[in-house]
Design a protein around this motif. Structure first.
Motif, PDB file in Angstrom:
ATOM      1  N   LYS A  68      50.266   6.937   3.394  1.00  0.00           N
ATOM      2  CA  LYS A  68      48.813   6.124   3.985  1.00  0.00           C
ATOM      3  C   LYS A  68      48.386   4.984   3.720  1.00  0.00           C
ATOM      4  CE  LYS A  68      47.252  11.092   5.243  1.00  0.00           C
ATOM      5  NZ  LYS A  68      46.192  12.048   5.542  1.00  0.00           N
ATOM      6  N   GLY A  69      48.824   4.670   3.408  1.00  0.00           N
ATOM      7  CA  GLY A  69      48.427   2.947   3.081  1.00  0.00           C
ATOM      8  C   GLY A  69      47.367   3.179   1.660  1.00  0.00           C
ATOM      9  N   ARG A  70      47.272   3.515   0.996  1.00  0.00           N
ATOM     10  CA  ARG A  70      46.059   4.560   0.114  1.00  0.00           C
ATOM     11  C   ARG A  70      46.819   4.172  -1.313  1.00  0.00           C
ATOM     12  NH1 ARG A  70      44.956  10.332   2.117  1.00  0.00           N
ATOM     13  NH2 ARG A  70      46.506  10.805   0.928  1.00  0.00           N
ATOM     14  N   LEU A  71      45.963   2.892  -1.929  1.00  0.00           N
ATOM     15  CA  LEU A  71      46.821   2.695  -3.563  1.00  0.00           C
ATOM     16  C   LEU A  71      46.527   3.668  -3.986  1.00  0.00           C
ATOM     17  CD1 LEU A  71      47.602   0.178  -5.431  1.00  0.00           C
ATOM     18  CD2 LEU A  71      45.063  -0.289  -6.114  1.00  0.00           C
ATOM     19  N   ILE A  72      46.968   4.060  -4.982  1.00  0.00           N
ATOM     20  CA  ILE A  72      47.426   5.600  -5.860  1.00  0.00           C
ATOM     21  C   ILE A  72      47.804   4.806  -7.329  1.00  0.00           C
ATOM     22  CG2 ILE A  72      47.695   7.114  -4.125  1.00  0.00           C
ATOM     23  CD1 ILE A  72      50.541   7.523  -5.422  1.00  0.00           C
ATOM     24  N   GLY A  73      48.004   3.469  -8.055  1.00  0.00           N
ATOM     25  CA  GLY A  73      48.836   3.560  -8.810  1.00  0.00           C
ATOM     26  C   GLY A  73      48.812   2.060  -8.872  1.00  0.00           C
ATOM     27  N   ILE A  74      48.728   1.134  -9.788  1.00  0.00           N
ATOM     28  CA  ILE A  74      49.130  -0.369 -10.022  1.00  0.00           C
ATOM     29  C   ILE A  74      50.772  -0.368 -11.710  1.00  0.00           C
ATOM     30  CG2 ILE A  74      48.103  -1.961 -11.685  1.00  0.00           C
ATOM     31  CD1 ILE A  74      46.909  -1.191  -9.311  1.00  0.00           C
ATOM     32  N   ASN A  75      51.473  -0.403 -10.969  1.00  0.00           N
ATOM     33  CA  ASN A  75      52.531  -0.528 -11.013  1.00  0.00           C
ATOM     34  C   ASN A  75      53.137  -1.392 -12.822  1.00  0.00           C
ATOM     35  OD1 ASN A  75      54.328   0.842  -9.427  1.00  0.00           O
ATOM     36  ND2 ASN A  75      53.989  -1.088  -7.797  1.00  0.00           N
ATOM     37  N   THR A  76      53.115  -0.715 -13.523  1.00  0.00           N
ATOM     38  CA  THR A  76      52.914  -1.368 -15.067  1.00  0.00           C
ATOM     39  C   THR A  76      54.420  -1.631 -15.301  1.00  0.00           C
ATOM     40  OG1 THR A  76      50.907  -0.566 -14.589  1.00  0.00           O
ATOM     41  CG2 THR A  76      52.473  -0.895 -17.568  1.00  0.00           C
ATOM     42  N   ALA A  77      55.286  -0.744 -15.821  1.00  0.00           N
ATOM     43  CA  ALA A  77      56.477  -0.617 -16.442  1.00  0.00           C
ATOM     44  C   ALA A  77      57.718   0.179 -16.050  1.00  0.00           C
ATOM     45  CB  ALA A  77      55.993  -0.143 -18.128  1.00  0.00           C
ATOM     46  N   ILE A  78      59.218  -0.394 -17.035  1.00  0.00           N
ATOM     47  CA  ILE A  78      60.117   0.811 -16.196  1.00  0.00           C
ATOM     48  C   ILE A  78      60.790   1.136 -17.560  1.00  0.00           C
ATOM     49  CG2 ILE A  78      60.052  -0.513 -13.707  1.00  0.00           C
ATOM     50  CD1 ILE A  78      62.263  -2.410 -15.334  1.00  0.00           C
ATOM     51  N   LEU A  79      61.793   2.078 -17.655  1.00  0.00           N
ATOM     52  CA  LEU A  79      62.680   2.820 -18.972  1.00  0.00           C
ATOM     53  C   LEU A  79      64.283   2.035 -18.666  1.00  0.00           C
ATOM     54  CD1 LEU A  79      62.101   5.961 -20.058  1.00  0.00           C
ATOM     55  CD2 LEU A  79      61.570   3.825 -21.137  1.00  0.00           C
ATOM     56  N   ALA A  80      63.948   0.414 -18.658  1.00  0.00           N
ATOM     57  CA  ALA A  80      65.260  -0.457 -18.419  1.00  0.00           C
ATOM     58  C   ALA A  80      66.568  -0.469 -19.195  1.00  0.00           C
ATOM     59  CB  ALA A  80      65.235  -1.588 -18.098  1.00  0.00           C
ATOM     60  N   VAL A 110      63.449   4.663 -12.947  1.00  0.00           N
ATOM     61  CA  VAL A 110      62.296   5.380 -13.323  1.00  0.00           C
ATOM     62  C   VAL A 110      61.231   4.587 -14.268  1.00  0.00           C
ATOM     63  CG1 VAL A 110      61.461   6.613 -15.836  1.00  0.00           C
ATOM     64  CG2 VAL A 110      64.040   7.075 -15.265  1.00  0.00           C
ATOM     65  N   GLY A 111      59.978   3.878 -13.281  1.00  0.00           N
ATOM     66  CA  GLY A 111      58.864   3.985 -13.082  1.00  0.00           C
ATOM     67  C   GLY A 111      57.798   4.211 -13.716  1.00  0.00           C
ATOM     68  N   PHE A 112      56.972   3.756 -13.873  1.00  0.00           N
ATOM     69  CA  PHE A 112      55.996   3.813 -14.234  1.00  0.00           C
ATOM     70  C   PHE A 112      54.102   3.262 -13.508  1.00  0.00           C
ATOM     71  CE2 PHE A 112      58.818   5.079 -17.411  1.00  0.00           C
ATOM     72  CZ  PHE A 112      58.785   6.515 -17.426  1.00  0.00           C
ATOM     73  N   ALA A 113      53.068   4.113 -13.048  1.00  0.00           N
ATOM     74  CA  ALA A 113      51.962   3.039 -12.810  1.00  0.00           C
ATOM     75  C   ALA A 113      50.980   3.945 -12.934  1.00  0.00           C
ATOM     76  CB  ALA A 113      52.153   3.688 -11.526  1.00  0.00           C
ATOM     77  N   VAL A 114      49.594   3.088 -13.662  1.00  0.00           N
ATOM     78  CA  VAL A 114      48.744   3.417 -13.815  1.00  0.00           C
ATOM     79  C   VAL A 114      48.032   4.032 -12.721  1.00  0.00           C
ATOM     80  CG1 VAL A 114      46.387   2.301 -15.093  1.00  0.00           C
ATOM     81  CG2 VAL A 114      48.485   1.677 -16.237  1.00  0.00           C
ATOM     82  N   PRO A 115      47.060   5.431 -12.870  1.00  0.00           N
ATOM     83  CA  PRO A 115      47.004   5.907 -11.563  1.00  0.00           C
ATOM     84  C   PRO A 115      45.638   5.499 -11.212  1.00  0.00           C
ATOM     85  CG  PRO A 115      47.453   7.511 -13.662  1.00  0.00           C
ATOM     86  CD  PRO A 115      47.796   6.195 -14.293  1.00  0.00           C
ATOM     87  N   ILE A 116      45.599   5.080 -10.152  1.00  0.00           N
ATOM     88  CA  ILE A 116      44.262   4.130  -9.622  1.00  0.00           C
ATOM     89  C   ILE A 116      43.459   4.911 -10.222  1.00  0.00           C
ATOM     90  CG2 ILE A 116      43.776   5.476  -7.986  1.00  0.00           C
ATOM     91  CD1 ILE A 116      43.198   1.388  -8.539  1.00  0.00           C
ATOM     92  N   ASN A 117      42.535   5.625 -10.635  1.00  0.00           N
ATOM     93  CA  ASN A 117      41.461   6.802 -11.200  1.00  0.00           C
ATOM     94  C   ASN A 117      40.796   5.868 -11.748  1.00  0.00           C
ATOM     95  OD1 ASN A 117      41.332   8.297  -8.627  1.00  0.00           O
ATOM     96  ND2 ASN A 117      41.020  10.106  -9.625  1.00  0.00           N
ATOM     97  N   MET A 118      42.243   6.331 -12.875  1.00  0.00           N
ATOM     98  CA  MET A 118      41.857   5.034 -13.963  1.00  0.00           C
ATOM     99  C   MET A 118      41.553   3.265 -13.771  1.00  0.00           C
ATOM    100  SD  MET A 118      44.611   4.950 -17.169  1.00  0.00           S
ATOM    101  CE  MET A 118      44.567   6.471 -18.165  1.00  0.00           C
ATOM    102  N   ALA A 119      42.381   3.484 -13.268  1.00  0.00           N
ATOM    103  CA  ALA A 119      42.007   1.447 -13.281  1.00  0.00           C
ATOM    104  C   ALA A 119      40.905   1.552 -12.243  1.00  0.00           C
ATOM    105  CB  ALA A 119      43.489   0.691 -12.131  1.00  0.00           C
ATOM    106  N   LYS A 120      40.346   2.018 -11.438  1.00  0.00           N
ATOM    107  CA  LYS A 120      39.239   2.384 -11.395  1.00  0.00           C
ATOM    108  C   LYS A 120      38.099   1.854 -12.575  1.00  0.00           C
ATOM    109  CE  LYS A 120      35.866   3.961  -7.667  1.00  0.00           C
ATOM    110  NZ  LYS A 120      35.951   4.321  -6.344  1.00  0.00           N
ATOM    111  N   SER A 121      37.906   2.853 -13.156  1.00  0.00           N
ATOM    112  CA  SER A 121      37.067   3.125 -14.017  1.00  0.00           C
ATOM    113  C   SER A 121      36.973   2.195 -15.057  1.00  0.00           C
ATOM    114  CB  SER A 121      37.854   4.463 -15.080  1.00  0.00           C
ATOM    115  OG  SER A 121      36.471   5.040 -15.834  1.00  0.00           O
ATOM    116  N   ILE A 122      38.307   1.718 -15.712  1.00  0.00           N
ATOM    117  CA  ILE A 122      38.346   0.940 -16.088  1.00  0.00           C
ATOM    118  C   ILE A 122      37.767  -0.893 -15.685  1.00  0.00           C
ATOM    119  CG2 ILE A 122      39.588  -1.404 -17.414  1.00  0.00           C
ATOM    120  CD1 ILE A 122      39.428   1.407 -18.997  1.00  0.00           C
TER     121      ILE A 122
END
Length: 372
Positions: free
Chosen positions: A219-231, A239-251
């Motif tokens: 639906k085009g809603r931001l749910i995470g900030i892409n941050t890291a991969i296992l490579a 295998v990629g990882f994103a910081v949840p947007i609720n955490m990012a928003k609080s920061i």
């Protein structure tokens, strides 16, 4: 094409149409030239809010020769330090079009002297660093430009494994790129990537340069900030990882209001709930964090927490495991009261605990684990 394969493709297209919110008939074109399932309408709304980031900075270089006084004197290096210029690229997400706020990763901008942001329409503007938090790897920038488009924030607490997602960023400096996948796991921690980890894991392709980019739902809603991969091989392996947007928003809110982030603690140590611990405590709960130690005189001690309490929610937000308890407490502002919902011998109760500042060298609980 076999009949079974036709059935499979028909079902797949129908399911994709339902997921993407398109009319079901769109998955069954009446002619070869008919419409096909697509996420292009979503991307047309979202991609203008995802930016490319280029940084220039300086880093100090450590070299054994710098320990030689003669070498330092010969090259006129009285303090024994050498700096070199660096360049790097990453991604960012516009989250407030009126004020020009951009979310990205701390590691994208931590050594930056100059930060340039390139918009989807190829305009390049100089960015101001508002603040950054190395512990969660989140940074906030501000840009001044007309006609900015923000990506609307979603609620990452409502994400589920299996949700379809899109990753948008600037991999390898190629320019804006979109990949797709699903939410592979939630609450990933213990990776040693950040101080506070509660990652959304996805198999949408994330590569170097995607850092700071957007992970959005269909639906085009931001749910995470892409941050890291296992490579292991240096590139994406799913295998990629994103910081949840609720955490990012609080920061972001703390950085905008105070300029810094001061992570809190209440003086408890614990571990994840397990079936064995549940049997020992006489409860059927399988989620939450079990308190294993309490710092004497801490706010948790004063509030009445006991060893063996199972923390099942923080401020009425369910806690899946111990790290989710730690993260929610750490993201609360110092001197703020938080409500810990605990299960004690099968009975639920709410305890109000005041968050304290985390010391430079936190005290250790019995067994070596730090108090939170």
């Amino acid at each position: 094409m076999t009949r079974s394969l036709c059935r499979f493709l028909t079902g797949f297209l129908f399911g994709l149409a339902l997921i993407s919110g398109m009319p079901a008939q769109a998955a069954f074109p009446s002619s070869p030239d008919g419409p096909a399932p697509t996420v292009a309408p979503v991307l047309r709304q979202v991609t203008p809010g995802v930016v490319n980031i280029a940084v220039q900075g300086r880093v100090r270089v450590n070299n054994p020769l710098l320990a030689d006084p003669f070498f330092r004197q010969f090259f006129n290096l009285p303090n024994g330090q050498v700096e070199r210029r660096t360049q790097a690229s990453g991604s960012g997400v516009i989250v407030d079009a009126d004020k020009g706020y951009v979310l990205t990763n701390n590691h994208v901008v931590e050594n930056a002297d100059v930060i340039d942001v390139t918009l989807r329409d190829r305009r390049t503007v100089r960015a101001k660093l508002i603040g950054r938090d190395p512990q969660t790897d989140i940074a906030v920038l501000q840009i001044q430009a007309d006609n900015l488009v923000a990506v609307p924030m979603g609620d990452s607490d409502k994400s589920e494994v299996g949700d379809f997602v899109l990753a948008i960023g600037n991999p390898f400096g190629l320019g804006q790129t979109v990949t797709s996948g699903i939410v592979s796991a939630l609450g990933r921690s213990g990776l040693g990537i950040e101080g506070f980890e509660d990652f959304i894991q996805t198999d949408a392709a994330i590569n170097p340069g995607n850092s700071g980019g957007a992970l959005v739902d269909l639906k085009g809603r931001l749910i995470g900030i892409n941050t890291a991969i296992l490579a292991p091989a240096g590139g994406n392996v799913g295998v990629g990882f994103a910081v949840p947007i609720n955490m990012a928003k609080s920061i972001m809110e703390q950085l905008l209001r105070y300029g810094t982030v001061e992570h809190g603690r209440v003086g408890i140590s614990g571990q994840d709930m397990t079936a064995e611990i549940a049997r020992g405590l006489g409860t059927s709960r399988t989620e939450g964090g079990v308190v294993t130690a309490i710092e004497p005189g801490s706010s948790a001690d004063r509030a009445g927490l006991k060893v063996g309490d199972v923390v099942v929610a923080v401020d009425h937000q369910p806690s899946r495991n111990w790290i989710s308890v730690v993260n929610r407490i750490a993201l609360a502002r110092v001197d703020q009261d938080v409500t810990l919902t605990v299960d004690r011998h099968g009975a639920l109760s709410d305890l109000h605990v005041t968050v304290a500042a985390t010391p430079a060298k936190p005290r250790q609980a019995r067994g070596g684990q730090g108090y939170q």
